[in-house]
Design a protein around this motif. Structure first.
Motif, PDB file in Angstrom:
ATOM      1  N   GLN A  96      -2.352  -5.916  -4.299  1.00 43.99           N
ATOM      2  CA  GLN A  96      -3.527  -5.049  -4.172  1.00 43.99           C
ATOM      3  C   GLN A  96      -4.780  -5.787  -4.647  1.00 43.99           C
ATOM      4  O   GLN A  96      -4.734  -6.541  -5.611  1.00 43.99           O
ATOM      5  N   GLY A 152      -8.284  -4.936  -6.232  1.00 44.95           N
ATOM      6  CA  GLY A 152      -9.024  -3.863  -6.887  1.00 44.95           C
ATOM      7  C   GLY A 152     -10.510  -4.019  -6.637  1.00 44.95           C
ATOM      8  O   GLY A 152     -11.058  -5.102  -6.828  1.00 44.95           O
ATOM      9  N   HIS A 199      -4.754   1.608  -0.948  1.00 45.41           N
ATOM     10  CA  HIS A 199      -3.524   1.832  -1.704  1.00 45.41           C
ATOM     11  C   HIS A 199      -3.726   2.978  -2.687  1.00 45.41           C
ATOM     12  O   HIS A 199      -2.967   3.934  -2.704  1.00 45.41           O
ATOM     13  N   THR A 200      -4.764   2.861  -3.526  1.00 37.82           N
ATOM     14  CA  THR A 200      -5.027   3.876  -4.544  1.00 37.82           C
ATOM     15  C   THR A 200      -6.522   4.158  -4.603  1.00 37.82           C
ATOM     16  O   THR A 200      -7.330   3.238  -4.589  1.00 37.82           O
ATOM     17  N   THR A 232      -8.060   0.550  -5.002  1.00 40.84           N
ATOM     18  CA  THR A 232      -7.395  -0.680  -4.592  1.00 40.84           C
ATOM     19  C   THR A 232      -7.081  -0.615  -3.101  1.00 40.84           C
ATOM     20  O   THR A 232      -6.816   0.455  -2.549  1.00 40.84           O
ATOM     21  N   VAL A 233      -7.142  -1.785  -2.469  1.00 43.05           N
ATOM     22  CA  VAL A 233      -6.810  -1.921  -1.054  1.00 43.05           C
ATOM     23  C   VAL A 233      -5.760  -3.010  -0.901  1.00 43.05           C
ATOM     24  O   VAL A 233      -5.569  -3.826  -1.812  1.00 43.05           O
ATOM     25  N   GLN A 234      -5.097  -3.012   0.250  1.00 45.07           N
ATOM     26  CA  GLN A 234      -4.076  -4.020   0.525  1.00 45.07           C
ATOM     27  C   GLN A 234      -4.247  -4.552   1.933  1.00 45.07           C
ATOM     28  O   GLN A 234      -4.613  -3.801   2.844  1.00 45.07           O
ATOM     29  N   GLU A 279       0.293  -8.042  -9.329  1.00 52.24           N
ATOM     30  CA  GLU A 279       0.257  -6.948  -8.364  1.00 52.24           C
ATOM     31  C   GLU A 279      -1.167  -6.591  -7.951  1.00 52.24           C
ATOM     32  O   GLU A 279      -1.425  -6.261  -6.797  1.00 52.24           O
ATOM     33  N   VAL A 280      -2.126  -6.669  -8.884  1.00 54.84           N
ATOM     34  CA  VAL A 280      -3.515  -6.310  -8.596  1.00 54.84           C
ATOM     35  C   VAL A 280      -4.436  -7.404  -9.122  1.00 54.84           C
ATOM     36  O   VAL A 280      -4.288  -7.854 -10.251  1.00 54.84           O
TER      37      VAL A 280
END
Length: 135
Positions: free
Chosen positions: A53, A55, A31-32, A43-45, A6-7
Motif C-alpha cells: 500500500q 499511504g 485500500h483504506t 492508502t492506495v494499491q 506493507e505501507v
C-alpha cells in the motif's frame, strides 16, 4: 516469523487531490480510507500488487507540529523528496495512456541502460520514475 513492508507513506498537499490522481489517472485502487477527527488514513494499491500500500498522508497533527508540517509541504512541492519508481510493461504505451489522462511528465520516454524510462510528478510535487520492465 514473517515480516515485510506493507505501507510506505508519501506526503501530499491535499488527500482528495492525491486520491483523484492516483486512482483516476494512474489506475491505483483505494485500500483504506478512514477518518479520525481531522486525521485521515488513506492508502492506495497498484492493482498488480495487492500486498503493498502507498499511504497518501498530509504533514500535520497528530504527527507534526505546524512548523514541521509547513517545512515538509515546501520540500515536497520543490520535488526534494526521493523519486518513487513505477514499473510498467511498455513505457511508451503507459506514457501515452497517462498523458491522455492528464498526467504531466517531466521527462519523455528515453531508452538507456538497456530499458526505457520516463519521469512525472504527482500534483503535490512527488517525483516518479516510470521504468519499463526488462524482458
Amino acid at each position: 516469523m514473517s515480516q515485510g513492508v506493507e505501507v510506505v507513506g508519501l506526503y501530499v498537499r491535499d488527500q482528495d487531490e492525491a486520491f483523484a490522481f492516483y486512482v483516476e489517472k494512474l489506475g491505483f485502487r483505494v485500500h483504506t480510507d478512514v477518518r479520525n477527527g481531522d486525521y485521515r488514513w488513506l492508502t492506495v494499491q497498484h492493482p498488480d500488487q495487492p500486498s503493498f500500500q502507498l499511504g497518501l498522508f498530509t504533514p500535520g497533527p497528530p504527527v507534526h507540529d505546524a512548523a514541521t508540517a509547513q517545512a515538509l509541504r515546501e520540500l515536497v512541492a520543490k520535488g526534494a523528496m526521493p523519486s518513487l519508481v513505477l514499473v510498467v510493461d511498455d513505457c511508451r504505451a503507459a506514457y501515452d495512456r497517462m498523458r491522455a489522462r492528464g498526467v504531466e511528465f517531466t521527462q519523455e520516454p528515453v531508452e538507456r541502460y538497456g530499458t526505457v524510462d520516463a519521469g512525472f510528478r504527482d500534483p503535490s510535487g512527488n517525483g516518479w520514475k516510470m521504468i519499463e520492465a526488462r524482458r
